[in-house]
Design an enzyme around this catalytic site. Structure first.
Site, mmCIF file in Angstrom:
data_model
loop_
_atom_site.group_PDB
_atom_site.id
_atom_site.type_symbol
_atom_site.label_atom_id
_atom_site.label_comp_id
_atom_site.label_asym_id
_atom_site.label_seq_id
_atom_site.Cartn_x
_atom_site.Cartn_y
_atom_site.Cartn_z
ATOM 1 N N ARG A 53 -91.630 96.107 -29.227
ATOM 2 C CA ARG A 53 -91.831 96.397 -27.796
ATOM 3 C C ARG A 53 -93.274 96.839 -27.643
ATOM 4 N NH1 ARG A 53 -88.204 99.808 -23.624
ATOM 5 N NH2 ARG A 53 -87.257 97.740 -23.631
ATOM 6 N N HIS A 64 -89.318 89.896 -20.961
ATOM 7 C CA HIS A 64 -88.230 90.679 -21.557
ATOM 8 C C HIS A 64 -87.052 89.725 -21.780
ATOM 9 C CE1 HIS A 64 -86.071 94.089 -22.837
ATOM 10 N NE2 HIS A 64 -85.941 94.767 -21.716
ATOM 11 N N GLN A 96 -83.364 90.882 -22.407
ATOM 12 C CA GLN A 96 -82.742 91.381 -21.174
ATOM 13 C C GLN A 96 -82.189 90.223 -20.343
ATOM 14 O OE1 GLN A 96 -82.627 94.843 -20.026
ATOM 15 N NE2 GLN A 96 -81.093 93.809 -18.794
ATOM 16 N N ASP A 101 -85.492 95.828 -10.261
ATOM 17 C CA ASP A 101 -86.030 96.572 -11.411
ATOM 18 C C ASP A 101 -86.975 97.625 -10.833
ATOM 19 O OD1 ASP A 101 -86.921 97.407 -13.935
ATOM 20 O OD2 ASP A 101 -88.243 95.673 -14.237
ATOM 21 N N CYS A 153 -81.791 96.121 -14.694
ATOM 22 C CA CYS A 153 -81.915 96.186 -16.157
ATOM 23 C C CYS A 153 -81.853 97.616 -16.679
ATOM 24 C CB CYS A 153 -83.202 95.506 -16.596
ATOM 25 S SG CYS A 153 -84.678 96.237 -15.870
ATOM 26 N N ARG A 190 -76.552 93.955 -23.712
ATOM 27 C CA ARG A 190 -77.783 93.917 -24.517
ATOM 28 C C ARG A 190 -77.414 93.903 -25.994
ATOM 29 N NH1 ARG A 190 -82.611 95.809 -22.863
ATOM 30 N NH2 ARG A 190 -83.265 95.019 -24.882
HETATM 31 N N1 CP Z 1 -83.520 97.658 -20.108
HETATM 32 C C1 CP Z 1 -84.211 98.152 -21.145
HETATM 33 O O1 CP Z 1 -84.908 97.434 -21.869
HETATM 34 O O2 CP Z 1 -84.035 99.488 -21.340
HETATM 35 P P1 CP Z 1 -84.882 100.408 -22.333
HETATM 36 O O3 CP Z 1 -86.274 100.477 -21.781
HETATM 37 O O4 CP Z 1 -84.178 101.754 -22.291
HETATM 38 O O5 CP Z 1 -84.856 99.808 -23.692
HETATM 39 N N1 NVA Z 2 -90.201 96.341 -15.945
HETATM 40 C C1 NVA Z 2 -89.781 97.489 -16.719
HETATM 41 C C2 NVA Z 2 -88.570 97.180 -17.503
HETATM 42 C C3 NVA Z 2 -87.984 98.332 -18.280
HETATM 43 C C4 NVA Z 2 -86.810 97.943 -19.130
HETATM 44 C C5 NVA Z 2 -90.929 97.932 -17.617
HETATM 45 O O1 NVA Z 2 -91.624 97.083 -18.177
HETATM 46 O O2 NVA Z 2 -91.134 99.131 -17.741
#
Ligand code: CP
Ligand code: NVA
Length: 303
Positions: free
Chosen positions: A105, A132, A135, A220, A260, A288
């Site tokens: 990530r 993502h 997701q 989101d 999400c 997930r």
């Molecule tokens: N939706 C999602 O990716 O959640 P986190 O940021 O908690 O991993």
């Molecule tokens: N768009 C958000 C998604 C979090 C799961 C981010 O990137 O923070």
């Protein structure tokens, strides 16, 4: 070496996307029926690199590995200093000598691309500023569970044209779903010349127009990780894009609500909408784990 990276929907063939969904569905059913999955990834290790916080991604990947008989190692931003303490290429080469797969990530999407380039083990995008994909695939799994199909459905995304929106648009196009998007001016999903990319059926600044006739209403956060400095300006600008009961009244009665998570209740979505029976957000979060288990099983055990 033939490794199955999962970097973006755009780079994954449609038959592989379908295969991964089917693997997830099988493993979810196996666990529900038998109370456990077969340990097909026994002795295998997933390394998880995080430059940003996480609840779902970290816990769902780690749990999926344990269910498959393997293990996961969490690396926090402080520990690894990717690109600072050592180059991404060196870290990728070292990690792929220890482990069987890498999940990352990151802020920059290029970091994940580079990890995949220099690792000889599969690399998974666990969220970047660009996309993502885990997701979006877990979301399609949830939609298929609810409607019994994907083709022909319309998903309306309301809010920021961000990483989650991009992956959803691509995933919808691969499964013959329509994707509507309503964003404030200046926050659209950028048009792309990439032939593997997709276009929205409707891209508008009018949330009411986007949700009319839609089967799924999705939102989101207005402030993604890394955009905290823009919090105040974004909150004011995005207010007309809140998913609330007035907007839901414009959608068909059968339409479901998705997010999400994490959700900022009272901002992009109101309490009454996220907690309503038509909201699938927790089924979506659980999936997930199931989707990623299918992905890991395919990568590590040829499932
Ligand atoms: N939706 C999602 O990716 O959640 P986190 O940021 O908690 O991993
Ligand atoms: N768009 C958000 C998604 C979090 C799961 C981010 O990137 O923070």
């Amino acid at each position: 070496m033939n490794k199955l990276d999962f970097i973006s929907i755009a780079q994954t063939p449609s038959d592989m996307l379908r295969h991964l969904l089917d693997a997830a569905i099988k493993l979810k059913a196996q666990r529900q029926k038998n109370g456990a999955n077969a340990p097909i990834a026994a002795g295998r290790v997933l390394v998880m690199i995080f430059e940003k916080p996480s609840l779902r991604t970290r816990v769902s990947f780690e749990t999926a590995m344990v269910h498959l008989g393997g293990a996961a190692i969490y690396l926090s931003p402080q520990e690894i200093g990717l690109g600072q303490r050592e180059t991404v290429a060196d870290a990728a080469r070292v990690l792929s000598g220890f482990c069987d797969a890498i999940m990352a990530r990151t802020f920059a999407h290029q970091t994940i691309v580079d990890l995949a380039r220099y690792s000889n083990k599969p690399v998974i995008n666990g969220l970047s500023d660009h996309s993502h994909p885990c997701q979006a695939m877990a979301d399609l799994m949830t939609i298929e569970e609810h409607f019994g199909k994907l083709a022909g459905l319309t998903l309306a995304y309301v809010g920021d044209g961000n990483n989650v929106a991009r992956s959803l648009m691509l995933a919808c196009s691969r499964f013959d779903m329509k994707f509507n998007i309503a964003t404030p001016p200046g926050y659209e999903l950028p048009e792309t010349q990439d032939p593997a990319s997709a276009a929205a059926a409707l891209a508008t600044h009018d949330p009411q127009q986007a949700v009319r006739g839609a089967d799924i209403i999705y939102t989101d956060t207005w402030v993604s990780m890394g955009q905290e400095a823009e919090k105040e300006s974004r909150r004011a600008l995005f207010q007309p894009y809140q998913v609330n009961s007035a907007l839901m009244a414009q959608a068909p009665a059968h339409a479901i609500v998705m997010h999400c998570l994490p959700a900022y209740r009272g901002l992009e979505i109101t309490e009454d909408v996220i907690d309503a029976p038509r909201s699938l957000v927790f089924q979506q979060a659980e999936n997930r784990m199931h989707f990623q288990k299918g992905l890991l099983a395919a990568q590590l055990a040829n499932f």
